[in-house]
Design a protein around this motif. Structure first.
Motif: not given
Length: 205
Positions: A137-145, A120-124, A156-159
Motif C-alpha cells: 500500500t502507499p502507506a507501507q511503501a512510505r514507511s519502508r522507504s 517497491f524495491q530498494p537498491f544500493d 513523486a507520490e512516494l516522496a
C-alpha cells in the motif's frame, strides 16, 4: 554481439537494438494501452527488422497483458532467429536509469501496481537489490522507504513531503538496457507479476 531489447511490461513500450554495448537504434512510447498493436511495428522498424543474437525481455512486474505480449513476441523471435533469450526486471532497469543520472546514492524504486498498491524495491548505489520486490500500500511503501533518491512512476507520490528527497519520474526504457550489469539478466525468463493472482481456485469440499 547484437541484442534486441523488448520492454512493454509497464505503461511504456520500447525496443532497442544494442551491438557490443552500443545503442544502434531504438524507440520509446508512453502508451498506457495498445502494446500488442505497437510492439511488432516498432521491432520491424529497427535495422534488419531487429534481428539479433540475443533477445532480452522485461519480465515485470507491471501489466499482466504487457508482460505476456512482450514474452510471446520475444519467444517467437528467439525461435525464428535461433537467438538466446534473456530476462530482466523492470524495477532493476529503472534503478540503473536513476543511478546513471544521480550516481553514488542508494535508490528506492516505486512503480504503479495493481489494486491501488505500488511495486517497491530498494537498491544500493551499484544497483544491487537490498530487499525483494514487494507489492505494498502507499502507506507501507512510505514507511519502508529510506533512500533520498526515489525513482519510478510513483516516485513523486512516494516522496510525499520529504524535504531532501529527489524524485525521478521514470518508466523502463529499452534504449537504456546497456546500463544494466550482466548479472541483471537471467536465462529462461518467466513472468514476474509482483503480486499474488486475484483469482482463487475453489477449495475442496
Amino acid at each position: 554481439m547484437r541484442k534486441l531489447v523488448i520492454d512493454c511490461a509497464t505503461e511504456a513500450c520500447s525496443v532497442a537494438l544494442i551491438e557490443d554495448g552500443v545503442l544502434v537504434a531504438g524507440e520509446y512510447a508512453l502508451l498506457g494501452r495498445g502494446h500488442a498493436e505497437r510492439l511488432v511495428p516498432m521491432i520491424a522498424a529497427l535495422p534488419d527488422k531487429g534481428m539479433a543474437d540475443v533477445i532480452a525481455i522485461d519480465v515485470g512486474p507491471g501489466s499482466f497483458t504487457g508482460i505476456r505480449v512482450g514474452l510471446a513476441a520475444a519467444r517467437a523471435l528467439a525461435l525464428a532467429w535461433n537467438a538466446r533469450l534473456q530476462g530482466y526486471e523492470s524495477l532493476a532497469l529503472v534503478a540503473a536509469m536513476a543511478l546513471s543520472e544521480r550516481p553514488g546514492s542508494a535508490v528506492d524504486v516505486c512503480m504503479t501496481g495493481g489494486h491501488g498498491e505500488w511495486f517497491f524495491q530498494p537498491f544500493d548505489s551499484d544497483a544491487t537489490p537490498l530487499a525483494p520486490l514487494a507489492s505494498l500500500t502507499p502507506a507501507q511503501a512510505r514507511s519502508r522507504s529510506t533512500a533520498l533518491l526515489l525513482a519510478g512512476s510513483q516516485a513523486a507520490e512516494l516522496a510525499d513531503d520529504r524535504t531532501h528527497a529527489v524524485a525521478l519520474s521514470l518508466h523502463p526504457d529499452a534504449r537504456c538496457a546497456g546500463l544494466l550489469e550482466e548479472r541483471a539478466f537471467h536465462i529462461d525468463p518467466r513472468p514476474s507479476y509482483g503480486r499474488a493472482p486475484d483469482a482463487r481456485l475453489p477449495s475442496a469440499a
